[in-house]
Design a protein around this motif. Structure first.
Motif, short mmCIF file in Angstrom:
data_model
loop_
_atom_site.label_atom_id
_atom_site.label_comp_id
_atom_site.label_asym_id
_atom_site.label_seq_id
_atom_site.Cartn_x
_atom_site.Cartn_y
_atom_site.Cartn_z
N SER A 19 -5.18 -5.74 -8.68
CA SER A 19 -4.94 -5.65 -7.24
C SER A 19 -3.57 -5.06 -6.95
O SER A 19 -3.40 -4.26 -6.01
N SER A 23 -2.71 -1.62 -4.92
CA SER A 23 -1.83 -1.61 -3.76
C SER A 23 -0.73 -0.56 -3.91
O SER A 23 -0.28 0.03 -2.92
N ARG A 131 -3.30 -14.50 5.19
CA ARG A 131 -4.16 -13.48 4.57
C ARG A 131 -3.89 -12.11 5.18
O ARG A 131 -3.78 -11.11 4.46
N ASN A 132 -3.78 -12.05 6.51
CA ASN A 132 -3.55 -10.76 7.17
C ASN A 132 -2.19 -10.18 6.80
O ASN A 132 -2.06 -8.96 6.59
N HIS A 135 -2.30 -8.74 3.35
CA HIS A 135 -3.04 -7.48 3.36
C HIS A 135 -2.21 -6.36 3.98
O HIS A 135 -2.14 -5.24 3.45
N ASN A 136 -1.58 -6.65 5.09
CA ASN A 136 -0.81 -5.62 5.79
C ASN A 136 0.44 -5.19 5.02
O ASN A 136 0.78 -4.01 5.00
N MET A 140 -3.22 -5.97 -0.41
CA MET A 140 -4.15 -6.76 -1.22
C MET A 140 -4.96 -7.68 -0.31
O MET A 140 -4.47 -8.13 0.72
N GLU A 141 -6.21 -7.94 -0.70
CA GLU A 141 -7.10 -8.77 0.10
C GLU A 141 -7.41 -10.05 -0.66
O GLU A 141 -8.32 -10.08 -1.48
N SER A 163 -12.67 -11.69 -2.06
CA SER A 163 -11.85 -11.77 -0.84
C SER A 163 -12.64 -12.50 0.24
O SER A 163 -13.85 -12.70 0.13
#
Length: 391
Positions: A19, A23, A131-132, A135-136, A140-141, A163
């Motif tokens: 992951s 990224s 989580r957001n 990811h942002n 990675m999710e 995920s």
């Protein structure tokens, strides 16, 4: 639990090293690749990409086997520096929502967000935000789960990986676990998994409904802990100490001060076996062994062994423990007690060159059988021959 009830959040970035690679290089997102070290004829897959997973590649698989299955599979060397930076960034994000964080390596974190509702809303809202942000910021999710305890949260992320987000409300633990695959239950490894499969158990709920007598008949008295886990029972707390700062500790007191090497060796065998079993039950390994000797005249001395690779098996722990004890034995006085501490703990993932494809080594198979026997019938039922000198 009081307050926010289901307030434990588990964050799990599946196949963390892969992951991180994706990224850093988004062009890898739709490619089948695997993280593997260079320079060994016995290389294994450390972490596959999502596309590689879809092709049947999994962590621990020999690279040669993976390439036969997917000839176009790309191999990428692990980037320890990038992984460390990503873990640091994840911890920084989590720290905004709770001071109580258990930051295990490999993209795993537990948070206890009890008492933060007025600041951030319900725990599930915190989970979504974390989580957001991961990811942002990192691309990675992760899989994220909210539950009333660490065990159920961990199974939650396993159930939805690679995920997603899930919430198990307090009181719904058994209902949630009942339909989950037995392999998702921590503590069910290859040996116990095969035993349960032969007995016709496929779902966690099938184990949860057994009474004490039925569990002991199937798995022995230590099976009760596994059955309780299947019911979602877990009293462990989120430990903010870094995994490397935790220890597994055993003490041996002699009825009479001992000086014979055979007696000391036998006692060390017992202590190493018990400590090793406790460590492996938590799916951990260690890279340091510390011994403290308590002499009959009140003095103490210490010895320590460091290892460049994770120690998992009893034979490895015993060898390091005995060397540490020999370092500490600098006096000609009898010993009344000693302590054994397994330190610098980490998840039990061996370095790639320690695996022998296509499966586990003879020593690892033997260790698995020994652990299963001792877990079923008790630690004293099977021990190293040297321990008979202690009787």
């Amino acid at each position: 639990m009081t307050g926010d009830h289901a307030s434990i959040i588990h964050v799990n970035v599946t196949n963390f090293a892969a992951s991180v690679a994706t990224s850093r290089d988004p062009t890898l997102a739709d490619k089948a690749f695997a993280i593997a070290r260079e320079g060994s004829s016995r290389r294994i897959v450390i972490a596959p990409s999502r596309r590689a997973m879809e092709e049947g590649i999994h962590a621990g698989m020999p690279v040669a086997t993976a390439l036969r299955m997917v000839p176009s599979l790309s191999l990428i060397s692990p980037d320890a520096s990038a992984c460390a930076k990503a873990e640091s960034a994840m911890f920084e994000i989590a720290s905004r929502y709770s001071p109580t964080i258990q930051h295990d390596s490999g993209g795993h974190m537990y948070l206890d967000v009890a008492g933060t509702t007025r600041l951030f809303g319900p725990p599930v809202d915190c989970a979504v935000r974390i989580r957001n942000e991961i990811h942002n910021l990192l691309g990675m999710e992760p899989a994220v789960a909210v539950a009333s305890n660490k065990l159920v949260a961990k199974i939650g992320t396993r159930a939805i990986r690679p995920s997603g987000i899930t919430q198990v409300r307090e009181g719904d633990e058994e209902l949630f676990l009942a339909r989950q695959d037995m392999a998702l239950l921590p503590g069910v490894g290859p040996t116990i998994g095969r035993l349960l499969a032969v007995a016709g158990f496929s779902d966690i709920g099938q184990l949860a409904v057994l009474d004490d007598m039925q569990v002991e008949a199937l798995l022995g008295k230590h099976g009760l802990a596994l059955r309780n886990a299947a019911r979602g029972w877990d009293t462990s707390v989120v430990d903010p100490r870094h995994l490397g700062n935790r220890t597994i500790h055993k003490r041996v007191d002699f009825s009479e001060p001992a000086g014979e090497l055979e007696a000391l060796r036998a006692a060390m065998v017992c202590a190493a076996e018990d400590a090793g079993l406790d460590m492996r039950k938590e799916l951990l390994a260690c890279t340091a062994v510390h011994i403290t000797l308590f002499w009959a005249d009140g003095a103490t001395s210490e010895g320590k062994q460091l290892s460049s690779h994770p120690l998992v098996l009893d034979t490895e722990i015993l060898e390091a423990s005995w060397k540490a004890m020999q370092q500490a034995m600098r006096r000609r006085v009898r010993i009344r007690a000693f302590t054994l501490s397994l330190q610098r703990l980490l998840p039990a993932k061996r370095e790639p060159d320690l695996f022998t494809p296509p499966g586990p080594t003879r020593e690892e198979r033997l260790q698995s059988a020994v652990d299963a026997t001792r877990l079923r019938f008790g630690p004293a039922t099977l021990t190293h021959a040297a321990a008979v000198f202690r009787v």
